[in-house]
Design an enzyme around this catalytic site. Structure first.
Site, PDB file in Angstrom:
ATOM      1  N   ARG A   1      29.536  28.847  56.616  1.00 21.58           N
ATOM      2  CA  ARG A   1      28.296  29.154  55.926  1.00 21.58           C
ATOM      3  C   ARG A   1      28.141  28.274  54.685  1.00 21.58           C
ATOM      4  O   ARG A   1      29.109  27.858  54.068  1.00 21.58           O
ATOM      5  CB  ARG A   1      28.304  30.636  55.538  1.00 21.58           C
TER       6      ARG A   1
ATOM      7  N   LYS B   1      40.431  35.772  53.260  1.00 19.21           N
ATOM      8  CA  LYS B   1      39.527  35.650  54.400  1.00 19.21           C
ATOM      9  C   LYS B   1      40.291  35.346  55.685  1.00 19.21           C
ATOM     10  O   LYS B   1      41.041  34.372  55.772  1.00 19.21           O
ATOM     11  CB  LYS B   1      38.503  34.550  54.128  1.00 19.21           C
TER      12      LYS B   1
ATOM     13  N   ARG C   1      31.068  37.607  45.370  1.00 19.62           N
ATOM     14  CA  ARG C   1      32.408  37.579  44.796  1.00 19.62           C
ATOM     15  C   ARG C   1      32.668  38.888  44.078  1.00 19.62           C
ATOM     16  O   ARG C   1      31.810  39.371  43.330  1.00 19.62           O
ATOM     17  CB  ARG C   1      32.564  36.426  43.792  1.00 19.62           C
TER      18      ARG C   1
END
Length: 330
Positions: A129, A194, A328
């Site tokens: 992304r 992630k 975030r």
């Protein structure tokens, strides 16, 4: 995650890597004879395999050996996980591609059927992304794309990236991974960082029909080089052996097909509560970084039936849509 390099792999390299996949020493002369090559061709084809994140040992008198075995994707093992749903899938496994999304988008424009799947062992220009690069060593990630055609228009596909996140979550639960969470709009997280990302690219009209290429990248292992190239904390699926890459991909596809059917029939609204229960930032203070350089602070209150993020700010509740927003934790 994927590794961006400028060069196309030597056409003989992957044939040699298959011979070396067991992690044992193989004589250059023997491999040359097996593939009908010269020893010089073997030497040249194995130059630069470090670009794939591989450590190749060369020992005079013994030959070549990979520091760790490679486990290639197997179409039969993948289809085994799909059972009857396998009839919906046209699976192709590529040794390498710039990105599986790019390959499948081209085929979508040429009329590829819904259920087409392209998986790549290695990507030279994998995309995430906001134009980010996805980094992964050969054989240590899953990088694949799925084509789904819809009768509806593009406007009715809001929330699809979040629905895909639910599918990945369900698959990981089946694989025994319990500490996984979702991050709006399209990331899958482990406590250490992630684990996977989702990239959707669509074609079609606002009134329909439409087609969406769903790209997924999932870390199975991360080399030190890959970690160094990633600009955020990253996680890996360490609980599942690399030898089970094909099973993992099959389970992911199985759940993805089911969720896409649910989405086509009922939209994201039917999956919303499940997504919210697993949101890593649920009821937490967050800061949104917007494309224009400004930020918005607030508390996450949930998502809408269209997949937009609801944030309680000092000025009241605001709604943010997928695409140009980074999230975030504060």
């Amino acid at each position: 995650m994927k590794r961006a390099v400028a060069n196309t792999p030597h056409p003989l390299t992957f044939g040699l890597l298959r011979l070396l996949a067991d992690g044992e020493f193989h004589s250059g002369q023997v491999m040359a004879r097996q593939l009908g090559l010269s020893r010089a061709s073997v030497h040249n084809a194995l130059q630069g395999v470090g670009e794939f994140g591989l450590d190749l040992h060369r020992v005079r008198g013994r030959g070549y050996r990979l520091a760790r075995p490679l486990h290639w994707l197997d179409a039969a093992a993948i289809k085994k996980q799909l059972a009857d749903a396998g009839e919906q899938v046209q699976l192709e496994i590529l040794d390498h591609a710039t990105s599986t999304n790019a390959v499948l988008l081209q085929r979508t424009a040429l009329g590829a059927p819904s259920g087409s799947v392209v998986a790549a062992e290695w990507q030279s220009a994998g995309r995430g992304r906001l134009g980010r690069t996805w980094h992964a060593a050969l054989g240590e990630a899953l990088t694949f794309s799925v084509l789904r055609r819809f009768a509806c228009g593009l406007g009715a596909l809001s929330g699809l990236s979040l629905a895909v996140g639910v599918a990945v979550l369900r698959a990981l639960h089946e694989l025994g991974v319990r500490d996984v969470r979702l991050k709006w709009p399209n990331d899958i997280l482990l406590p250490e960082g992630k684990l996977a990302g989702i990239l959707l690219e669509a074609q079609g009209d606002m009134l329909g029909p439409s087609a969406v290429v769903i790209g997924i990248g999932l870390n199975l292992r991360l080399t030190e080089a890959a970690r160094a190239a990633i600009d955020q904390p990253a996680g890996e699926l360490a609980a599942v052996p690399l030898s089970e890459r094909s099973r993992v991909l099959g389970v992911l596809l199985q759940h993805l097909l089911r969720v896409l059917d649910e989405f086509a029939a009922q939209g994201f609204g039917a999956l919303r509560a499940e997504w919210e229960r697993n949101h890593a930032f649920r009821q937490r203070e967050i800061r949104l970084s917007l494309p224009d350089g400004t930020t918005v602070a607030g508390v996450v209150r949930g998502v809408t039936d269209e997949g937009a993020l609801c944030v309680e700010t000092a000025a009241g509740e605001r709604v943010f849509h997928t695409g140009e927003i980074s999230l975030r934790g504060c």
